[in-house]
Motif scaffolding. Structure first.
Motif, short mmCIF file in Angstrom:
data_model
loop_
_atom_site.label_atom_id
_atom_site.label_comp_id
_atom_site.label_asym_id
_atom_site.label_seq_id
_atom_site.Cartn_x
_atom_site.Cartn_y
_atom_site.Cartn_z
N LYS A 62 0.64 -1.03 0.10
CA LYS A 62 0.12 -0.01 0.07
C LYS A 62 1.01 1.28 -0.15
N LEU A 63 1.91 1.17 0.77
CA LEU A 63 2.64 2.38 0.97
C LEU A 63 3.43 2.80 -0.27
N PHE A 64 3.94 1.77 -0.83
CA PHE A 64 4.60 1.87 -2.37
C PHE A 64 4.04 1.92 -3.58
N GLY A 65 2.49 1.45 -3.45
CA GLY A 65 1.74 1.63 -4.58
C GLY A 65 1.90 0.51 -5.49
N PHE A 66 2.52 -0.47 -5.16
CA PHE A 66 3.00 -1.81 -6.00
C PHE A 66 2.27 -2.96 -5.51
N PRO A 67 1.63 -3.65 -6.46
CA PRO A 67 1.25 -5.03 -6.03
C PRO A 67 2.37 -5.77 -5.67
N PRO A 68 2.46 -6.76 -4.57
CA PRO A 68 3.61 -7.49 -4.31
C PRO A 68 4.21 -8.15 -5.63
#
Ligand code: ADP
Length: 386
Positions: A62-68
């Protein structure tokens, strides 16, 4: 951001940090760890000795805005801006070679980069875990952008307050001018009376009373400023706006007479209860009236009307209309900005202060052409809830 170490760290490791940088075995239980990772409010990212991301919890995603899925298997440097992005591999190899921690077990504020390339500040703590003979770095990421935002907002508010104080200080010179010139005028009239053979004692007394009322007013203006500086605001109370305006009108009666201005006062709005700082609202009315009187200096028809009426059901509008030349074109768009003036000795702060005051009361102030020629300045204030 750097999971292994930062090159410029001045921190010498304490025994606790030395301990932390030794790989510590954790008896791993997959589902137990997964539950912790998933529930953590802070971001948790694990990487291997090459910097490849092994896992990323939902908070980090969420913090980085990337899906894992877009990060796992990639080099963790994708989550950092320069210069760490280019240097991170060497941070890790340096740590593996020397065993000297620069961030591991210490924690520091670093920058992270989101998927949309925006950069944010975070607190990063890194520990090393030995698992299946390999070392894994675990990064704990606490987002600081919110507290940074809060700090910035606080700073902005402090700056605004300083601006406002500067504005008030410039305004003080302006606001005090009116009672001081009224005092001078009343004393002057009294002086002239006394020179007459059959002067009236009552008349002189009345003029001196008027002068002392203005002294009181000047001191109220000063008190307001002192309160504002000390507490950041000023005292407000329930007032009848019509009465407040009527008193303010009296302050400018002498000036209006001196300039041959015929004043009509039409204060009929009912109800008229408002929660205001009385002195400040009177300052606004005095400013508008004085401007109107000065604007009519060179015209033959000199009429001023001050009126109140209800608008939009729950607001009260005050209009100060004049029959002057209208607003100068050159300043129409910045009428309420500080230091806007067309007068040779004008300070250009009266309208900007008036706007600050009205807006601080959750109201609005504006000017428009008077259909009868001249200008109408209006302000609205919310009525007090019954
Ligand atoms: P100052 O009176 O010191 O110039 P203000 O902020 O009170 O500062 O007013 C700014 C300018 O707005 C005045 O210089 C004048 O040009 C214009 N202005 C204000 N009120 C009127 C009015 N009633 N009619 C025409 N122009 C006005």
């Amino acid at each position: 951001m750097g999971f292994a170490h930062l090159p410029d760290s001045p921190v010498a490791p304490s025994s606790a940090t030395e301990e932390a940088c030794d790989a510590v075995s954790v008896p791993g239980h997959d589902s137990y760890l997964a539950a912790i990772m998933n529930a953590a409010l802070d971001g948790i990212i694990t990487i291997d000795e090459r910097g490849t991301v092994l896992s990323m919890n939902p908070a980090a995603a969420k913090l980085f805005g990337f899906p894992p899925s877009e990060v796992i298997g990639q080099n963790v440097r994708m989550l950092m801006p320069e210069p760490d992005r280019s240097r991170h591999d060497s941070y890790i190899s340096e740590y593996l070679r020397t065993g000297t921690p620069k961030i591991i077990g210490i924690g520091r504020q670093v920058e992270g980069m989101r998927k949309d390339s925006s950069i944010f500040t975070m607190e990063l703590g890194v520990s090393v875990v030995a698992t299946e003979g390999k070392r894994v770095f675990v990064g704990l990421i606490h987002d600081l952008s919110r507290s940074r935002q809060f700090e910035r907002r606080l700073h902005e508010l402090q700056t605004n307050r300083l601006d406002l104080m500067e504005n008030m200080a410039a305004g003080l010179a302006h606001e005090l001018k009116q009672p001081l010139s009224a005092i001078a005028a009343y004393i002057n009239f009294a002086h002239r009376q006394l020179k007459q053979k059959d002067f009236s004692v009552e008349k002189v007394e009345e003029l001196l009373d008027n002068a002392s009322a203005q002294v009181f007013r000047a001191s109220e203006i000063m008190d307001n400023l002192r309160q504002f500086i000390a507490r950041g605001d000023t005292v407000r109370s329930l007032q009848n706006l019509n009465a407040v305006i009527r008193t303010a009108c009296e302050f400018t009666d002498a000036l209006a007479k001196e300039h041959d201005v015929k004043t009509t006062v039409n204060l009929e709005a009912s109800p008229d209860q408002v929660i205001i700082n009385k002195v400040q609202i009177q300052q606004v009315v005095v400013n508008l009236k004085r401007n109107a009187i000065e604007a009519m200096r060179d015209v033959d028809r000199r009429e001023m009307t001050v009126s109140t009426r209800l608008v939009e059901g729950d607001k009260i509008q005050t209009d100060v209309a004049d029959t002057g030349p209208g607003l100068p074109h050159s300043i129409r768009d910045r009428l309420f900005e500080q230091f806007t003036t067309t007068k040779p000795h004008g300070l250009g702060v009266g309208l900007s202060i008036s706007r600050s005051i009205i807006e601080a009361h959750k109201g609005k102030i504006w000017a428009e052409p008077n259909p009868r020629g001249g200008t109408i300045f209006s302000f609205v204030l919310p009525l007090a809830k019954p």
